[in-house]
Each structure stands twice: as C-alpha cells, then as structure tokens.
Design a protein around this motif. Structure first.
Motif, PDB file in Angstrom:
ATOM      1  N   ASP A   1      -0.663   9.792  -3.536  1.00  0.00           N
ATOM      2  CA  ASP A   1      -0.516   9.159  -2.213  1.00  0.00           C
ATOM      3  C   ASP A   1       0.804   9.500  -1.546  1.00  0.00           C
ATOM      4  O   ASP A   1       0.847   9.922  -0.399  1.00  0.00           O
ATOM      5  CB  ASP A   1      -0.597   7.625  -2.318  1.00  0.00           C
ATOM      6  CG  ASP A   1      -1.898   7.146  -2.927  1.00  0.00           C
ATOM      7  OD1 ASP A   1      -2.617   7.993  -3.500  1.00  0.00           O
ATOM      8  OD2 ASP A   1      -2.182   5.953  -2.847  1.00  0.00           O
TER       9      ASP A   1
ATOM     10  N   TRP B   1      -7.310  -2.834  -3.098  1.00  0.00           N
ATOM     11  CA  TRP B   1      -6.901  -2.960  -1.693  1.00  0.00           C
ATOM     12  C   TRP B   1      -6.026  -1.781  -1.261  1.00  0.00           C
ATOM     13  O   TRP B   1      -6.136  -1.279  -0.152  1.00  0.00           O
ATOM     14  CB  TRP B   1      -6.143  -4.275  -1.480  1.00  0.00           C
ATOM     15  CG  TRP B   1      -5.773  -4.505  -0.056  1.00  0.00           C
ATOM     16  CD1 TRP B   1      -4.647  -4.059   0.576  1.00  0.00           C
ATOM     17  CD2 TRP B   1      -6.527  -5.208   0.924  1.00  0.00           C
ATOM     18  NE1 TRP B   1      -4.661  -4.455   1.892  1.00  0.00           N
ATOM     19  CE2 TRP B   1      -5.809  -5.162   2.137  1.00  0.00           C
ATOM     20  CE3 TRP B   1      -7.755  -5.892   0.900  1.00  0.00           C
ATOM     21  CZ2 TRP B   1      -6.265  -5.759   3.308  1.00  0.00           C
ATOM     22  CZ3 TRP B   1      -8.203  -6.492   2.073  1.00  0.00           C
ATOM     23  CH2 TRP B   1      -7.463  -6.420   3.255  1.00  0.00           C
ATOM     24  N   ASN B   2      -5.154  -1.326  -2.160  1.00  0.00           N
ATOM     25  CA  ASN B   2      -4.198  -0.276  -1.817  1.00  0.00           C
ATOM     26  C   ASN B   2      -4.719   1.134  -2.035  1.00  0.00           C
ATOM     27  O   ASN B   2      -4.098   2.089  -1.586  1.00  0.00           O
ATOM     28  CB  ASN B   2      -2.922  -0.445  -2.653  1.00  0.00           C
ATOM     29  CG  ASN B   2      -2.095  -1.624  -2.202  1.00  0.00           C
ATOM     30  OD1 ASN B   2      -2.260  -2.107  -1.082  1.00  0.00           O
ATOM     31  ND2 ASN B   2      -1.225  -2.098  -3.065  1.00  0.00           N
TER      32      ASN B   2
ATOM     33  N   TYR C   1       4.349   6.374   4.980  1.00  0.00           N
ATOM     34  CA  TYR C   1       4.565   6.541   6.427  1.00  0.00           C
ATOM     35  C   TYR C   1       5.894   5.947   6.854  1.00  0.00           C
ATOM     36  O   TYR C   1       6.605   6.514   7.670  1.00  0.00           O
ATOM     37  CB  TYR C   1       3.441   5.896   7.236  1.00  0.00           C
ATOM     38  CG  TYR C   1       2.232   6.768   7.311  1.00  0.00           C
ATOM     39  CD1 TYR C   1       2.335   8.082   7.754  1.00  0.00           C
ATOM     40  CD2 TYR C   1       0.990   6.293   6.934  1.00  0.00           C
ATOM     41  CE1 TYR C   1       1.228   8.896   7.799  1.00  0.00           C
ATOM     42  CE2 TYR C   1      -0.123   7.100   6.982  1.00  0.00           C
ATOM     43  CZ  TYR C   1       0.001   8.402   7.419  1.00  0.00           C
ATOM     44  OH  TYR C   1      -1.081   9.206   7.462  1.00  0.00           O
TER      45      TYR C   1
ATOM     46  N   LEU D   1      -5.575   3.952   8.498  1.00  0.00           N
ATOM     47  CA  LEU D   1      -4.193   4.241   8.883  1.00  0.00           C
ATOM     48  C   LEU D   1      -3.934   5.735   8.873  1.00  0.00           C
ATOM     49  O   LEU D   1      -3.300   6.278   9.779  1.00  0.00           O
ATOM     50  CB  LEU D   1      -3.216   3.568   7.915  1.00  0.00           C
ATOM     51  CG  LEU D   1      -3.030   2.075   8.059  1.00  0.00           C
ATOM     52  CD1 LEU D   1      -2.091   1.570   6.979  1.00  0.00           C
ATOM     53  CD2 LEU D   1      -2.480   1.721   9.437  1.00  0.00           C
ATOM     54  N   PHE D   2      -4.448   6.404   7.855  1.00  0.00           N
ATOM     55  CA  PHE D   2      -4.253   7.844   7.718  1.00  0.00           C
ATOM     56  C   PHE D   2      -4.823   8.554   8.952  1.00  0.00           C
ATOM     57  O   PHE D   2      -4.166   9.413   9.546  1.00  0.00           O
ATOM     58  CB  PHE D   2      -4.945   8.321   6.441  1.00  0.00           C
ATOM     59  CG  PHE D   2      -4.701   9.762   6.115  1.00  0.00           C
ATOM     60  CD1 PHE D   2      -3.447  10.193   5.726  1.00  0.00           C
ATOM     61  CD2 PHE D   2      -5.731  10.688   6.181  1.00  0.00           C
ATOM     62  CE1 PHE D   2      -3.218  11.521   5.412  1.00  0.00           C
ATOM     63  CE2 PHE D   2      -5.512  12.020   5.874  1.00  0.00           C
ATOM     64  CZ  PHE D   2      -4.250  12.436   5.491  1.00  0.00           C
TER      65      PHE D   2
ATOM     66  N   THR E   1       0.832  -1.200   0.000  1.00  0.00           N
ATOM     67  CA  THR E   1       0.000   0.000   0.000  1.00  0.00           C
ATOM     68  C   THR E   1       0.872   1.258   0.000  1.00  0.00           C
ATOM     69  O   THR E   1       1.689   1.442   0.905  1.00  0.00           O
ATOM     70  CB  THR E   1      -0.880   0.003   1.265  1.00  0.00           C
ATOM     71  OG1 THR E   1      -1.441  -1.291   1.409  1.00  0.00           O
ATOM     72  CG2 THR E   1      -1.962   1.036   1.183  1.00  0.00           C
TER      73      THR E   1
ATOM     74  N   LEU F   1     -11.013   7.755   0.593  1.00  0.00           N
ATOM     75  CA  LEU F   1     -10.844   9.020   1.314  1.00  0.00           C
ATOM     76  C   LEU F   1     -11.974   9.977   0.950  1.00  0.00           C
ATOM     77  O   LEU F   1     -12.537  10.663   1.799  1.00  0.00           O
ATOM     78  CB  LEU F   1      -9.484   9.649   0.960  1.00  0.00           C
ATOM     79  CG  LEU F   1      -9.130  10.974   1.638  1.00  0.00           C
ATOM     80  CD1 LEU F   1      -8.859  10.761   3.118  1.00  0.00           C
ATOM     81  CD2 LEU F   1      -7.914  11.617   0.987  1.00  0.00           C
ATOM     82  N   LEU F   2     -12.339  10.001  -0.335  1.00  0.00           N
ATOM     83  CA  LEU F   2     -13.401  10.891  -0.793  1.00  0.00           C
ATOM     84  C   LEU F   2     -14.774  10.434  -0.333  1.00  0.00           C
ATOM     85  O   LEU F   2     -15.574  11.226   0.141  1.00  0.00           O
ATOM     86  CB  LEU F   2     -13.420  10.934  -2.327  1.00  0.00           C
ATOM     87  CG  LEU F   2     -12.420  11.840  -3.003  1.00  0.00           C
ATOM     88  CD1 LEU F   2     -12.523  11.680  -4.508  1.00  0.00           C
ATOM     89  CD2 LEU F   2     -12.721  13.274  -2.615  1.00  0.00           C
TER      90      LEU F   2
ATOM     91  N   PRO G   1      -6.262   1.849   4.176  1.00  0.00           N
ATOM     92  CA  PRO G   1      -5.400   3.033   4.009  1.00  0.00           C
ATOM     93  C   PRO G   1      -5.974   4.269   4.704  1.00  0.00           C
ATOM     94  O   PRO G   1      -5.227   5.041   5.315  1.00  0.00           O
ATOM     95  CB  PRO G   1      -5.351   3.224   2.490  1.00  0.00           C
ATOM     96  CG  PRO G   1      -5.620   1.879   1.934  1.00  0.00           C
ATOM     97  CD  PRO G   1      -6.595   1.238   2.876  1.00  0.00           C
TER      98      PRO G   1
ATOM     99  N   PHE H   1      -6.218   4.730  -2.034  1.00  0.00           N
ATOM    100  CA  PHE H   1      -6.384   5.645  -0.912  1.00  0.00           C
ATOM    101  C   PHE H   1      -7.381   6.754  -1.244  1.00  0.00           C
ATOM    102  O   PHE H   1      -8.285   7.071  -0.461  1.00  0.00           O
ATOM    103  CB  PHE H   1      -5.011   6.242  -0.584  1.00  0.00           C
ATOM    104  CG  PHE H   1      -4.999   7.306   0.470  1.00  0.00           C
ATOM    105  CD1 PHE H   1      -5.622   7.124   1.697  1.00  0.00           C
ATOM    106  CD2 PHE H   1      -4.340   8.507   0.239  1.00  0.00           C
ATOM    107  CE1 PHE H   1      -5.592   8.109   2.676  1.00  0.00           C
ATOM    108  CE2 PHE H   1      -4.301   9.494   1.211  1.00  0.00           C
ATOM    109  CZ  PHE H   1      -4.929   9.292   2.426  1.00  0.00           C
ATOM    110  N   LEU H   2      -7.258   7.345  -2.435  1.00  0.00           N
ATOM    111  CA  LEU H   2      -8.035   8.537  -2.769  1.00  0.00           C
ATOM    112  C   LEU H   2      -9.542   8.262  -2.818  1.00  0.00           C
ATOM    113  O   LEU H   2     -10.336   9.051  -2.283  1.00  0.00           O
ATOM    114  CB  LEU H   2      -7.534   9.096  -4.109  1.00  0.00           C
ATOM    115  CG  LEU H   2      -8.149  10.408  -4.596  1.00  0.00           C
ATOM    116  CD1 LEU H   2      -8.013  11.503  -3.566  1.00  0.00           C
ATOM    117  CD2 LEU H   2      -7.495  10.848  -5.901  1.00  0.00           C
TER     118      LEU H   2
END
Lengths: 287, 273
Positions: free
Chosen positions: A224, B205-206, A115, B227-228, A109, B212-213, B224, B208-209
C-alpha cells in the motif's frame, strides 16, 4: 464429547481450502511456465522464471528494495517502540493519553497515510517548508523524486505508522514483569541501567521475538505505502516484490514470472516464520 | 519510590515533545482539509476560515457515501462470518484429541506461514470462474478464508485455557454438546471474541489490495479504492483530497477512541500467542 463435532470445522475448512490452499498449489505450478494470464496455451520453461527473478534488473532491484525496507523498518520500529513503551510505562501523568496517541496511526488506513505523506513530502510541501524555516537553502530535497530519498521516505512513513504497534506489544511485555523482581534488584543496589539490561530486556524476549517477526513480515509484504506514495518510482527504482508481482501479473500479463517472484517472497517469509514460530510450535506440541 | 521525581518530569517532557513531532502530519491533515481551495498561505499556518464545503464536495465527488456503505457491509458481514466459522472450528479442534482434529489444526496453523501472493492470481481466476467478480461476496469470501488461520489460532489458544469443568457440569445436567457450547462456552469466550472481532474489523476496513482486485470499476468499491480513484482525478486540489481522507478515516478513529483500551489490548494480547 462426541467425535463428530469435528464436523463443525467444515465451513472454516472449506473457505480456507478455497481461498488459500488450492490457489497456492495451483499457483506454484504456473511458476514453471511462461503463461501470460490470458492465453490458454503456455509452455513449460523449467526454472527460467526463477533465474530471471535474480538476474533481471527490475526484479533483483525489487528484491534489494524489499530487503532494505524489511530490515530498516524492523530495526527502527523496534528501537522506537521499545523506547516509547519504557517511557509510557513510567508513572508520568500523560501516560494514558500518550499511549493512545502513539497508537493512533496503527489503526488508520495505510492508503490515507500514504496520501497524507505524499503531500507532506511534495517539493513545495510542509516538510520542505519546515526545512525552509530552520535552514533556508537554494534547492530542497526531492523526497519522492530521488531513488534513495524515495526509499528513505517509504521507510520513514512505515516507521511513523507502525512504531505504536511495537510499543503496545512491548508495553504488554513490560507489564508482565513482576514488580517484586525489580524491587529486589533495587534493594540489592542495582542501578536503573543495570536493571534494564539484566532484568527488563531478557524478560521482554518473547515480545522482542514477536515484534521482530511481525515487522519483518509486514516489511517483506509492503504494498500500500509504496503503491500510493511513489507508485514504485522514480523509474521503478522503489518497486518492492509485492508491487512488482502486482504489476507483472495485472499490468504486463507476466503471470509465470510474477508467481516465481511470489514464491521467492513466500520462501523468505516461511523461513523467517518457521525460525520465529519454533518456540511457539514447541509449546503447542507440548499441549 | 512513588513520588513524581525530576526524572519522571524529564521523561514526560521529552515524550510530549516527541508527540508534537509525531502529530505534525495530523495537524496538516486536518487544517488543510478545512482550507479554501485558492489559499496561497503557507501550509504550516492555521486556516483563516473553516471551509466545510470541502467535505460536502469530496463526499459527492468521491462517492464516499456509497463507498462507506460498501465498506461497512463488507466489514460487518465478513467479521460476523469469520467469528462464527472460526469459533465453530476452534472448539472441536481445541477440545478433541483425535488424530483428525490434530491434523486439521496443524493444517490451519500452516496457513499462518503462507503469504498471500502465490495464491493471489489463481484465486482471482477461481473467483472469476464462479462469477463473483465485482460482487461484494467475492471479497467477503476472500476475507473469510484468509482470516481463518489467525482467528482459529486465537480462539483455540483461549479455549484451551478455559477448564473443561464448566462444560462437563452442563453435560451432567443433561445439556447437549451444542447446548453447552452455546450457553456455557461461548459466553466464556467474550474477551477473545472481541479481540478477534477488533483485529479483523481494522484489517478489513483498511485493506486496499483485495477490493482493488475484485471490485475496481464497479459500484461496489470500498473506501480505500474510492479514495485511490478520487485522488487520481483531483490530485491538484489537495484541500478537497484531504477532506476526503479525513471523512474516510473518521469512522475508524471514532471507533478506536471509544474502544481504545480493548483495541490496544487486542493488538497486544492477540499477537502474543
């Protein structure tokens, strides 16, 4: 075969139109307005947003940063990926293990990787501890706090993550080169270097094309890694087009200008893709 | 020619040396995640004792359990729908020579050139307007639409390379088009099906965007995004954060190590076109 089986494509078509085509058409229109995303009223401002994109400090910096990231990651990933592929394509004993190993970051990921590196590159982090062991000094680089180093760090992290990807594509290309050609060249007395430049590299051309295209596009879209690693900082100096678009639209409510930027990015990607896809499409057309 | 020469030995040693440098981040990731929170030792040293308590802490504080379930559900449902939709579309588009099917195929291919950013905001509004915001179906819908061009492209290319003879033999034996598709064509497509499934699984799976939206602020967030949010809150406690990071990537890593050959082949073959 009955012609009506084309109807089987309808579910795919419906999802595709809803998610990609219709929003793209609607989005393009907003780029000519000063719409803020909430106010139902907006005004037509012509090409103002596009002019601003190239003249405002923030977005012209984002265009510059995006271009630097795309170009340098493309060059580095391809050189490293090609060297790795050539290396693990020999009969060394650890070849299978090394292939898996160098590829591992690709499936991880990006947020996790970002991070991880944020910690590695922290002022008191492991990277500076390593530097301290090798050559102790008074001040240590602020990897994410200095605008040039921040950009360098983002590039380094992307190269670390995606070189393995370039490697497997080059590896597949190398394995497609018939053994006989290389053997025939050896019999004719060609040196290893000569074989590499005159046979291997030209025959890898398709792999080079696809690799360059993929790394330019992922470089142009970088989000990202930047968002998590630097948040666009210091002082917004490492914002890319993608993070600027997100910030303008969802934090500042500047949808019109955000979409103008997105269109510029689209245009850049489309030009590169068409250029790269041409041989592919020609092959498609011949079918 | 087939011997293990000193040159091979040199290549082997330099690649392994490179691998060690490459592995440095992984070493830090795993050792720090096992370190006590109060540890003041150099980040380069091995932890004195193994603290698995970081893991249970991170798991609870970051809500990784429910995030993992959300990620799993979203990935599984999306990938199944993507496979079904793209296979059903690719079959007629690859086999029919009509103008309609050619045109549709080009329309899908065009999507390969379209980056997502222009569509991002209007799509967000459209999803909000149909009331899906905050539901896992919003991101599933986005993934299915977004991944159609690439998946159809892969399926259609493969279907063209399969001779029509098999289906024709089935029709001669009296099978319907649908029956021939199910019993003859789909089994022949197994290699490309696993490629499409693997590439989509890793991407979704990976990603993020998109979550997030559409999912921020709900109970439906994926790994993701979880975690953020978690790191934003506990950023000073790196061992805890790293235990969270390790837990988040373990499922993908395990899947990758089990299926490494097909995953790498999928990436290389799927993208060669």
């Amino acid at each position: 075969m009955p012609k009506r089986i084309v109807l089987l494509a309808l579910p795919a078509l419906a999802a595709y139109l809803f998610v990609l085509i219709i929003p793209t058409i609607r989005g393009s229109r907003y780029s000519l307005t000063d719409w803020n995303g909430l106010n139902p009223e907006y005004e037509f401002v012509g090409l103002q947003n596009f002019r601003d994109a190239f003249t405002s400090d923030a977005s012209s910096r984002a265009i510059y940063v995006t271009a630097v990231i795309a170009i340098s990651t493309t060059i580095l990933q391809n050189i490293i990926g090609l060297l790795l592929a050539v290396g693990v394509n020999t009969r060394i004993k650890s070849r299978n293990l090394l292939r898996v190993f160098f590829f591992t970051p690709v499936v991880m990921t990006p947020v996790v990787i970002a991070y991880l590196w944020q910690y590695l590159l922290a002022p008191n982090g492991p990277v500076n501890s390593m530097i301290a062991i090798v050559s102790p000094r008074d001040t240590y680089p602020s990897w994410l706090g200095n605008e040039n180093l921040a950009l360098l760090s983002i590039i380094m992290v992307m190269v670390w993550q995606f070189s393995g990807f370039a490697m497997v594509i080059y590896l597949a290309g190398l394995q497609n080169i018939p053994e006989e050609i290389l053997e025939a060249a050896s019999i004719d007395g060609a040196s290893s270097r000569r074989k590499f430049w005159s046979i291997t590299l030209p025959m890898l051309a398709p792999a080079v094309t696809i690799n360059i295209m993929l790394s330019i596009i992922s470089g142009l879209k970088a989000f990202d890694q930047v968002w998590v690693l630097t948040g666009g900082g210091p002082a917004g100096r490492s914002n890319t087009l993608s993070t600027t678009i997100y910030r303008n639209a969802f934090q500042y409510g500047e949808f019109g200008s955000s979409i103008a930027l997105a269109l510029i990015l689209t245009f850049a990607i489309a030009i590169i893709s068409i250029f790269q896809y041409r041989p592919l499409l020609r092959r498609e057309a011949a079918l | 020619m087939k011997r293990y020469t000193w040159r091979l030995g040199l290549i082997e040693i330099s690649l392994i040396a490179l691998a060690v440098v490459f592995a440095f981040p992984f070493y830090i990731l795993f050792t720090l995640s096992l370190r006590g929170a109060e540890a003041t030792a150099s980040p380069l040293s091995l932890p004195e004792s193994l603290n698995f308590v970081n893991y249970s802490d991170a798991w609870n504080k970051a809500g990784l359990g429910s995030a993992m379930l959300n990620s799993f559900l979203i990935t599984a449902i999306s990938v199944v729908l993507i496979l079904v939709f793209s296979l059903l579309a690719a079959y007629p588009l690859a086999r029919l020579a009509s103008r309609l099917s050619k045109g549709m195929y080009w329309l899908f291919l065009f999507g390969l050139l379209l980056p997502f950013q222009v569509a991002l905001i209007p799509l967000y509004q459209a999803i909000r307007d149909i009331g899906l915001l905050g539901s896992i179906w919003s991101v599933i819908l986005v993934y299915v639409g977004l991944q159609m061009p690439f998946s159809i492209f892969l399926f259609a290319g493969f279907i063209r390379s399969v001779p029509k003879d098999y289906e024709e033999a089935a029709w001669v034996d009296g099978a319907s088009t649908w029956m021939a598709l199910r019993k003859v064509v789909i089994p022949l497509l197994r290699p490309i099906t696993s490629t499409v499934a693997i590439l989509n699984t890793i991407f979704i799976w990976n990603d993020f965007l998109t979550p997030l939206l559409y999912l921020t602020g709900t109970e439906r967030i994926t790994i993701p995004v979880a975690l953020f949010a978690f790191v934003g809150q506990y950023v000073s406690s790196w061992p805890l954060v790293f235990a969270g990071l390790v837990s988040a990537i373990l499922p993908v890593l395990i899947l990758f190590f089990i299926m490494q050959k097909s995953v790498m082949k999928g990436f290389a073959g799927g993208l060669k076109g």
